[in-house]
Write a protein that holds these residues in place. Structure first.
Motif, PDB file in Angstrom:
ATOM      1  N   GLN A 179      -5.562   1.412   3.833  1.00 18.47           N
ATOM      2  CA  GLN A 179      -6.151   2.130   2.538  1.00 18.47           C
ATOM      3  C   GLN A 179      -6.774   3.266   3.118  1.00 18.47           C
ATOM      4  O   GLN A 179      -7.390   4.219   2.316  1.00 18.47           O
ATOM      5  CB  GLN A 179      -6.884   1.061   1.847  1.00 18.47           C
ATOM      6  CG  GLN A 179      -5.961   0.141   0.776  1.00 18.47           C
ATOM      7  CD  GLN A 179      -6.660  -0.767  -0.065  1.00 18.47           C
ATOM      8  OE1 GLN A 179      -8.056  -0.787   0.183  1.00 18.47           O
ATOM      9  NE2 GLN A 179      -6.157  -1.565  -0.668  1.00 18.47           N
ATOM     10  N   SER A 180      -7.387   3.322   4.305  1.00 16.99           N
ATOM     11  CA  SER A 180      -8.213   4.080   4.781  1.00 16.99           C
ATOM     12  C   SER A 180      -7.607   5.433   5.394  1.00 16.99           C
ATOM     13  O   SER A 180      -7.917   6.410   5.621  1.00 16.99           O
ATOM     14  CB  SER A 180      -9.315   3.815   6.036  1.00 16.99           C
ATOM     15  OG  SER A 180      -8.538   3.466   6.782  1.00 16.99           O
ATOM     16  N   ASN A 208       0.818  -0.942   0.007  1.00 16.65           N
ATOM     17  CA  ASN A 208       0.039  -0.130  -0.173  1.00 16.65           C
ATOM     18  C   ASN A 208       0.896   1.206  -0.036  1.00 16.65           C
ATOM     19  O   ASN A 208       0.408   2.327  -0.595  1.00 16.65           O
ATOM     20  CB  ASN A 208      -0.908  -0.011   1.437  1.00 16.65           C
ATOM     21  CG  ASN A 208      -2.074  -0.937   1.146  1.00 16.65           C
ATOM     22  OD1 ASN A 208      -2.995  -0.871   0.564  1.00 16.65           O
ATOM     23  ND2 ASN A 208      -1.883  -2.285   1.895  1.00 16.65           N
ATOM     24  N   SER A 213      -4.234  -4.445   5.157  1.00 18.39           N
ATOM     25  CA  SER A 213      -4.359  -3.451   3.605  1.00 18.39           C
ATOM     26  C   SER A 213      -5.664  -2.703   3.971  1.00 18.39           C
ATOM     27  O   SER A 213      -5.450  -1.368   3.313  1.00 18.39           O
ATOM     28  CB  SER A 213      -4.242  -4.337   2.471  1.00 18.39           C
ATOM     29  OG  SER A 213      -3.082  -5.103   2.303  1.00 18.39           O
ATOM     30  N   LYS A 269      -2.916   9.421   1.570  1.00 16.60           N
ATOM     31  CA  LYS A 269      -1.517   9.302   1.259  1.00 16.60           C
ATOM     32  C   LYS A 269      -0.927  10.581   1.708  1.00 16.60           C
ATOM     33  O   LYS A 269       0.286  10.494   1.532  1.00 16.60           O
ATOM     34  CB  LYS A 269      -1.474   9.105  -0.165  1.00 16.60           C
ATOM     35  CG  LYS A 269      -2.076   7.555  -0.551  1.00 16.60           C
ATOM     36  CD  LYS A 269      -1.257   6.281   0.080  1.00 16.60           C
ATOM     37  CE  LYS A 269      -1.769   4.998  -0.516  1.00 16.60           C
ATOM     38  NZ  LYS A 269      -3.060   4.837  -0.070  1.00 16.60           N
ATOM     39  N   GLU A 280       2.375   4.995  -3.154  1.00 22.05           N
ATOM     40  CA  GLU A 280       1.486   3.802  -3.729  1.00 22.05           C
ATOM     41  C   GLU A 280       2.205   2.527  -3.308  1.00 22.05           C
ATOM     42  O   GLU A 280       3.533   2.596  -2.754  1.00 22.05           O
ATOM     43  CB  GLU A 280       1.496   3.995  -5.057  1.00 22.05           C
ATOM     44  CG  GLU A 280       2.755   4.007  -5.948  1.00 22.05           C
ATOM     45  CD  GLU A 280       2.527   4.154  -7.411  1.00 22.05           C
ATOM     46  OE1 GLU A 280       3.353   4.049  -8.249  1.00 22.05           O
ATOM     47  OE2 GLU A 280       1.548   5.027  -7.744  1.00 22.05           O
TER      48      GLU A 280
END
Length: 306
Positions: free
Chosen positions: A191-192, A93, A187, A195, A103
């Protein structure tokens, strides 16, 4: 009005609570009672023994070996599984800085499928598969065959027939079979996390280790906590894998024995259902205590994103 509301709630809860008590709580109560008898499981005759079965457990050397192995499983399997799950999930991730920002590593979608694949297999298939992987060379053992093929024949061994290796191989197989689920679980939690937080940390000069420690871990800690407890409960239930890979005796010298296997032998080999129920009660209490202790020890202030 309030009285009518209480009657309405009671009317709707009475049936599900009654069914829960009948099919979930009642077996626990029965098991505790049976653990205090000498029931053989073949007849209806029972003699109440009090705590005699538990006293015998304390002096049973094989039970203590199984209890030790379950303790090892409780510590080693969750620790390795959670750490590997966090590492792989982090790589998938936030493993690199690409053109579009932070990423995952290249091919992360393929890796997710590869990591999760062991979870598709049933525990019986996993057990049989690795039983042949670590079989002796003359029985077609894959691992020994690889060692011989690369010129390391001196390192070949009857892995599942050696008390020094048998139980630890089962531990490694458990980690291999469980880690994929936690990669997916962690994961989803990662992802929450926006970034932009990772990009800001890297711009401020934070290393990847410090970013993982001070950004990722606090924000996914609730998921890690639940995953650790669930993994500990799974580790306690090692009966099927040990039974398939090491046999009903728990491997050479019974050094790979676990509580579930000891319970099975006592009940269906020796027909001592009372004694087996005592082992089951100990297993239940151990699971509850470990879960409660970890949840309390791992309690920390919730970190939320604004």
């Amino acid at each position: 009005m309030q009285h009518g509301k209480v009657r309405f709630v009671v009317a709707f809860l009475a049936l599900p609570v009654g069914l829960y008590a009948l099919f979930v709580l009642s077996p626990y109560v029965q098991a505790i009672y049976i653990s205090m008898t000498d029931w053989t499981g073949l007849t209806g005759d029972q003699t109440f023994l009090g705590l005699d079965n538990y006293v015998r457990l304390a002096g049973d050397g094989q039970f203590l070996i199984a209890l030790r192995n379950n303790g090892i499983l409780l510590v080693v399997v969750p620790a390795l599984t959670v750490l590997l799950g966090l590492f792989f999930a982090s790589m998938l991730n936030v493993g690199r800085r690409g053109r579009s920002g932070i990423e995952g590593v290249r091919g992360s979608k393929v890796y997710r499928v590869v990591y999760f694949f062991p979870m598709v297999l049933s525990v019986s298939i996993v057990g049989v598969l690795f039983k042949y992987v670590f079989a002796p060379t003359e029985a077609g053992g894959v691992f020994n065959g690889i060692l011989r093929g690369i010129g390391l024949e001196s390192l070949t061994a009857p892995w599942l027939g050696d008390p020094a290796f048998a139980f630890w191989i089962v531990v490694l197989v458990m980690v291999w079979s469980f880690v994929g689920f936690y990669v997916v679980l962690f994961s989803a939690a990662m992802q929450s996390i926006p970034k932009e937080i990772y990009e800001a940390a890297l711009l401020d000069g934070a290393t990847r280790f410090h970013t993982f420690r001070h950004v990722t871990m606090p924000l996914v800690w609730d998921t890690v906590q639940v995953g650790w407890v669930y993994m500990a409960i799974q580790a306690m239930d090692a009966f099927a894998l040990v039974h398939i890979m090491l046999g009903i005796g728990g491997g050479p010298s019974r050094d790979g024995d676990v509580l579930g296997l000891a319970l099975y032998r006592s009940a269906f080999n020796d027909y001592r259902f009372g004694y087996a129920s005592a082992i089951g009660v100990v297993l239940l209490l151990l699971t509850l205590v470990v879960s409660a202790v970890f949840l309390r020890a791992a309690r920390r202030e919730r970190v939320e994103l604004s």
